[in-house]
Design a protein around this motif. Structure first.
Motif, mmCIF file in Angstrom:
data_model
loop_
_atom_site.group_PDB
_atom_site.id
_atom_site.type_symbol
_atom_site.label_atom_id
_atom_site.label_comp_id
_atom_site.label_asym_id
_atom_site.label_seq_id
_atom_site.Cartn_x
_atom_site.Cartn_y
_atom_site.Cartn_z
ATOM 1 N N TRP A 1 68.508 1.682 90.852
ATOM 2 C CA TRP A 1 69.242 1.492 92.108
ATOM 3 C C TRP A 1 68.480 2.194 93.226
ATOM 4 N N THR A 2 68.254 1.485 94.325
ATOM 5 C CA THR A 2 67.604 2.071 95.488
ATOM 6 C C THR A 2 68.497 1.825 96.695
ATOM 7 N N GLU A 3 68.904 2.891 97.351
ATOM 8 C CA GLU A 3 69.724 2.763 98.558
ATOM 9 C C GLU A 3 68.792 2.609 99.761
ATOM 10 N N GLN A 4 68.974 1.510 100.536
ATOM 11 C CA GLN A 4 68.112 1.255 101.679
ATOM 12 C C GLN A 4 68.753 1.579 103.022
ATOM 13 N N GLY B 1 72.004 -1.407 99.199
ATOM 14 C CA GLY B 1 70.894 -1.092 98.323
ATOM 15 C C GLY B 1 70.583 -2.236 97.395
ATOM 16 N N ALA C 1 65.244 5.489 88.189
ATOM 17 C CA ALA C 1 66.285 4.762 88.919
ATOM 18 C C ALA C 1 66.153 3.255 88.786
ATOM 19 N N TYR D 1 69.936 -3.227 93.249
ATOM 20 C CA TYR D 1 70.108 -2.864 91.849
ATOM 21 C C TYR D 1 69.329 -3.889 91.036
#
Length: 108
Positions: free
Chosen positions: A19-22, A31, A17, A33
């Motif tokens: 992209w990390t959704e927080q 998130g 990934a 990117y």
């Protein structure tokens, strides 16, 4: 109230990934990117409106109607469905991303 730790902070993308959704609610998601210098942005248009805040790095954003250099502090709005891509990434790029409504929630 919630403090969203790590949102917008550079982290080297993994094979799994970039992209990390927080944070996710029904109405929005937040998130990070990240694209390394010299990297490729291979995203597709999204079904949600999107705001990018550049927290680190430098690049060019390209849409069908415009091209602009971006760097720390740049805020970019991309409407749902608009083709867009970051190119010419000269420094590790970290983007705080806000989707409204939440990322993927309009996908059939």
């Amino acid at each position: 109230m919630e403090i969203i730790k790590g949102a917008g902070a550079w982290a080297p993308p993994s094979e799994a990934a970039d992209w990390t959704e927080q944070l996710r609610t029904a109405d929005l998601s937040v998130g990070t990117y990240c694209i390394p210098a010299g990297g490729t942005d291979d995203q597709s248009p999204h079904t949600e409106d999107e705001i990018y805040v550049v927290t680190a790095g430098r690049a060019t954003i390209v849409t069908p109607d415009a091209t602009a250099a971006v760097g720390p502090g740049s805020v970019i709005f991309v409407p749902a469905g608009e083709e867009h891509r970051f190119t010419d990434i000269t420094e590790d790029l970290a983007l705080l991303v806000v989707f409204g409504p939440a990322y993927g929630s309009r996908t059939p």
